[in-house]
Enzyme design. Sequence first.
Site, short mmCIF file in Angstrom:
data_model
loop_
_atom_site.label_atom_id
_atom_site.label_comp_id
_atom_site.label_asym_id
_atom_site.label_seq_id
_atom_site.Cartn_x
_atom_site.Cartn_y
_atom_site.Cartn_z
N ASP A 1 -8.61 21.03 9.63
CA ASP A 1 -8.85 21.98 10.73
C ASP A 1 -9.89 21.45 11.70
OD1 ASP A 1 -7.32 24.26 10.75
OD2 ASP A 1 -8.64 25.40 9.42
N LYS B 1 -5.34 20.54 12.73
CA LYS B 1 -4.82 21.87 13.10
C LYS B 1 -5.84 22.52 14.03
CE LYS B 1 -4.74 25.57 10.11
NZ LYS B 1 -5.66 26.50 10.79
N GLU C 1 -0.32 33.38 11.19
CA GLU C 1 -1.22 34.12 10.29
C GLU C 1 -1.30 35.60 10.68
OE1 GLU C 1 -5.20 32.54 9.69
OE2 GLU C 1 -5.75 34.26 8.45
N ASP D 1 -10.86 25.50 7.81
CA ASP D 1 -12.26 25.85 8.10
C ASP D 1 -12.67 27.12 7.34
OD1 ASP D 1 -10.81 27.65 9.59
OD2 ASP D 1 -11.94 27.36 11.45
N SER D 2 -11.73 27.71 6.60
CA SER D 2 -12.09 28.79 5.67
C SER D 2 -13.11 28.29 4.65
CB SER D 2 -10.84 29.33 4.96
OG SER D 2 -10.10 28.27 4.39
N GLU E 1 -6.49 26.30 16.52
CA GLU E 1 -6.06 27.68 16.75
C GLU E 1 -5.81 27.94 18.24
OE1 GLU E 1 -8.79 30.48 15.01
OE2 GLU E 1 -8.66 29.53 13.03
O1 KIV Z 1 -8.82 27.84 7.37
C1 KIV Z 1 -7.81 28.11 6.70
O2 KIV Z 1 -7.82 28.15 5.46
C2 KIV Z 1 -6.58 28.39 7.42
C3 KIV Z 1 -5.44 28.98 6.66
C4 KIV Z 1 -5.75 30.40 6.39
C5 KIV Z 1 -4.15 28.82 7.35
O3 KIV Z 1 -6.50 28.17 8.60
#
Ligand code: KIV
Length: 269
Positions: free
Chosen positions: A88, A118, A187, A49-50, A120
């Site tokens: 994510d 994924k 992280e 989600d970055s 969090e």
């Molecule tokens: O969103 C992302 O890119 C991430 C990585 C930093 C692990 O969760």
Amino acid sequence: MSVQKPVRRITVPQIAARKGGEPIVSLTSYHAHTAAIVDKHADFILVGDSLGMVMHGMDSTLGVTVEMMITHGRAVMRGSQRALVVVDMPFGSYEESPAVAFRNAARIIQETGCGAVKLEGGARMAETIRFLTERGIPVMAHIGLTPQSSNVLGGFKTQGRDTDSWPLHEADARDVAEAGAFAMVLEGMVEPLAARITKQVAIPTIGIGASAECDGQILVLEDMLGLNPKPPKFVKVYGDLGGRIEQAVSEYAGEVRSRAFPTDDQTYR
Ligand code: KIV
């Protein structure tokens, strides 16, 4: 006549089996062309989600939607053929209840074809991780610095500087592993804590700003390529893509303006 065998994607059990073995290579990708390059070298590709910040210029990941993750997830699936693709779950799509998490995770998997999601959070997400994995959705956990909680954490702070907090992080790691996560991202965590967690849990740890002793590493592709003008301090920048793009764009602009644009090979006849 030789018949080409279709390439098989790396599976979730294959990643889980790499605990303590050959280090797991992973990078983010949000689009087809970079996915095709990363696919040749990475064991899994994370559609993180970055992308809210990197692709869409947002200040944080909090505004990212399920629809955005699906759009980019589909692009990465089209561009890759070998690596496991993990997508994510964005903020607001899984925290409310295991049932809401299941509905959104199932949609992400059905509409992208990715192999896992994924999410969090540590101990507080264990019930949801168990609910998803028992119903056929492989989950990668993400603990330590969890950017979706940056408003609660008070920013993007390295976790575990105070050794008194270590038992909480260790409990997070233990709980997500026991709940059925097949791997976990660590992280922004002090090195000795990430190394301890890696020894304590039976599933692979994937470090980012954590420890070289993790079972694998992940970086945001644009950070390591030199496309982010302000990459996080821990990132080794392997290229100067920003500079290379600037140079190419400037050369092209110069050619167009000076009427030196190579018309012969750039126009249809
Ligand atoms: O969103 C992302 O890119 C991430 C990585 C930093 C692990 O969760």
